[in-house]
Design a protein around this motif. Structure first.
Motif, PDB file in Angstrom:
ATOM      1  N   ASN A  83      28.914 -29.972 -16.749  1.00  0.00           N
ATOM      2  CA  ASN A  83      30.184 -29.653 -17.402  1.00  0.00           C
ATOM      3  C   ASN A  83      30.589 -28.231 -17.005  1.00  0.00           C
ATOM      4  N   LEU A  84      31.485 -28.131 -16.033  1.00  0.00           N
ATOM      5  CA  LEU A  84      31.834 -26.809 -15.504  1.00  0.00           C
ATOM      6  C   LEU A  84      32.523 -25.932 -16.543  1.00  0.00           C
ATOM      7  N   ASN A  85      33.211 -26.554 -17.502  1.00  0.00           N
ATOM      8  CA  ASN A  85      33.824 -25.754 -18.568  1.00  0.00           C
ATOM      9  C   ASN A  85      32.763 -24.978 -19.343  1.00  0.00           C
ATOM     10  N   GLU A  86      31.601 -25.603 -19.555  1.00  0.00           N
ATOM     11  CA  GLU A  86      30.512 -24.931 -20.254  1.00  0.00           C
ATOM     12  C   GLU A  86      29.697 -24.062 -19.298  1.00  0.00           C
ATOM     13  N   LEU A  87      29.393 -24.600 -18.119  1.00  0.00           N
ATOM     14  CA  LEU A  87      28.485 -23.903 -17.214  1.00  0.00           C
ATOM     15  C   LEU A  87      29.098 -22.630 -16.642  1.00  0.00           C
ATOM     16  N   ALA A  88      30.434 -22.548 -16.616  1.00  0.00           N
ATOM     17  CA  ALA A  88      31.080 -21.343 -16.099  1.00  0.00           C
ATOM     18  C   ALA A  88      30.772 -20.125 -16.965  1.00  0.00           C
ATOM     19  N   SER A  89      30.396 -20.371 -18.223  1.00  0.00           N
ATOM     20  CA  SER A  89      30.081 -19.250 -19.124  1.00  0.00           C
ATOM     21  C   SER A  89      28.634 -18.780 -18.977  1.00  0.00           C
ATOM     22  N   LEU A  90      27.833 -19.499 -18.222  1.00  0.00           N
ATOM     23  CA  LEU A  90      26.430 -19.098 -18.007  1.00  0.00           C
ATOM     24  C   LEU A  90      26.409 -18.117 -16.839  1.00  0.00           C
ATOM     25  N   LYS A  95      20.411 -17.559 -17.696  1.00  0.00           N
ATOM     26  CA  LYS A  95      21.120 -18.610 -18.429  1.00  0.00           C
ATOM     27  C   LYS A  95      21.181 -19.899 -17.612  1.00  0.00           C
ATOM     28  N   GLY A  96      21.391 -19.763 -16.306  1.00  0.00           N
ATOM     29  CA  GLY A  96      21.391 -20.936 -15.437  1.00  0.00           C
ATOM     30  C   GLY A  96      20.035 -21.606 -15.408  1.00  0.00           C
ATOM     31  N   GLN A 260      29.193 -18.206  -7.314  1.00  0.00           N
ATOM     32  CA  GLN A 260      30.242 -17.430  -7.976  1.00  0.00           C
ATOM     33  C   GLN A 260      31.628 -17.819  -7.465  1.00  0.00           C
ATOM     34  N   LYS A 261      31.731 -18.002  -6.154  1.00  0.00           N
ATOM     35  CA  LYS A 261      33.017 -18.393  -5.562  1.00  0.00           C
ATOM     36  C   LYS A 261      33.459 -19.749  -6.088  1.00  0.00           C
ATOM     37  N   SER A 262      32.537 -20.672  -6.184  1.00  0.00           N
ATOM     38  CA  SER A 262      32.858 -22.001  -6.694  1.00  0.00           C
ATOM     39  C   SER A 262      33.343 -21.935  -8.132  1.00  0.00           C
ATOM     40  N   MET A 263      32.656 -21.165  -8.976  1.00  0.00           N
ATOM     41  CA  MET A 263      33.057 -21.040 -10.370  1.00  0.00           C
ATOM     42  C   MET A 263      34.412 -20.328 -10.498  1.00  0.00           C
ATOM     43  N   LYS A 264      34.639 -19.332  -9.650  1.00  0.00           N
ATOM     44  CA  LYS A 264      35.924 -18.618  -9.667  1.00  0.00           C
ATOM     45  C   LYS A 264      37.060 -19.567  -9.308  1.00  0.00           C
ATOM     46  N   ASN A 265      36.851 -20.400  -8.291  1.00  0.00           N
ATOM     47  CA  ASN A 265      37.873 -21.365  -7.890  1.00  0.00           C
ATOM     48  C   ASN A 265      38.149 -22.367  -9.010  1.00  0.00           C
ATOM     49  N   PHE A 266      37.089 -22.807  -9.670  1.00  0.00           N
ATOM     50  CA  PHE A 266      37.251 -23.753 -10.778  1.00  0.00           C
ATOM     51  C   PHE A 266      38.072 -23.135 -11.899  1.00  0.00           C
ATOM     52  N   LEU A 267      37.750 -21.902 -12.276  1.00  0.00           N
ATOM     53  CA  LEU A 267      38.458 -21.247 -13.375  1.00  0.00           C
ATOM     54  C   LEU A 267      39.919 -20.970 -13.023  1.00  0.00           C
TER      55      LEU A 267
END
Length: 276
Positions: A83-90, A95-96, A260-267
């Motif tokens: 769940n990227l909505n949750e995992l982006a906060s880790l 935490k990961g 980090q790049k992947s999470m930034k793109n998702f957000l």
């Protein structure tokens, strides 16, 4: 999981009781985050306690069937991975690692249950969802089901201790192809590779296949099945160092530039969508 349900099943003229877990969180693509982990963990504890309770009839549950209400996006999704909505906060490696440890231990608990665990897929098993499916003893799927190990595309490796499991099942060459090329594997190909044990045209046909499997399982002595499961897992149990090493390697990737790049793109995509 929103309410796992215990269902009595009549097969082979014998009243048996199987436990069904239904993942039903379509607004999040049935994705696996800490919230979903908590519900699955609670369900696992509930089932494990049945085997420990002296007042409970031994092996009152003869099988565990795990399914999901398919999320109907462009194509049906069984479980959409993390769940990227949750995992982006880790936002730290620790935490990961904690998240991956929880999911790895959950998959191990499911594997260790003394009854057959049957995964019933109807739709796409993506990323962590594909890894979660591998914790079953048997996997059934509809023709519209797919496996998609796309972890590398978001800057991560497999995280639930699945890599060596895939190597044992598929061999190094096919596992490398599955992970490095990150192509969707359709049901027919997945069955030919051993990712599915059986496939059916649709959910109704798969239900018939499931009933036939339960017919066969329930005429066997439950303790004999439990003993055979222990034997099947001996090599897996003896390689805990490998599982720990997989977890270490996965954790090293968390918050590295590619992730980090992947999470930034998702957000950013999420923010753009919210803004209309």
């Amino acid at each position: 999981i929103r309410d796992y349900k215990v269902t009595g099943v009549q097969t082979c003229a014998l009243p048996i009781c199987c436990e069904f877990w239904t993942v039903n969180h379509p607004e999040e693509g049935n994705s696996l985050g800490l919230r979903m982990w908590g519900e699955l963990d609670q369900a696992a504890t509930h089932l494990e306690n049945r085997f420990l309770d002296p007042q409970e009839e031994p092996f009152s549950r003869r099988a565990l069937i795990i399914e999901a209400s398919p999320c109907l996006a462009k194509k049906p999704i069984w479980i959409a991975g993390g769940n990227l909505n949750e995992l982006a906060s880790l936002d730290t490696r620790e935490k990961g690692a904690d998240y991956a440890t929880k999911m790895m231990r959950l998959c191990l608990r499911i594997k260790r249950l003394p009854i057959p665990v049957i995964m019933v897929l109807d739709g796409a098993a993506i990323g962590g969802g594909a890894e979660f499916a591998m914790s079953g003893d048997l996997r059934l799927g509809t023709q519209r089901s797919t496996f998609h190990f796309k972890q590398l595309t978001i800057g991560l490796s497999c995280g639930y201790g699945t890599t060596q499991e895939l190597v044992k099942l598929l061999g190094v060459s096919r596992t490398t192809e599955l992970l490095f090329l990150y192509e969707k594997i359709d049901a027919k190909k997945a069955a030919s590779w051993g990712l599915f044990n059986k496939i059916g045209k649709d959910k109704n046909e798969v239900k018939g296949i499931l009933d036939e499997i339960l017919d066969r399982i329930t005429v066997l002595d439950a303790q004999v099945i439990a003993a055979q499961k222990k034997m099947l897992l001996l090599d897996w149990e003896n390689n805990k160092n490998v599982q720990r090493k997989e977890l270490e390697i996965f954790s090293e990737l968390w918050m590295k530039p590619a992730h980090q790049k992947s999470m930034k793109n998702f957000l950013e995509k999420k923010r753009t969508k919210q803004q209309g």
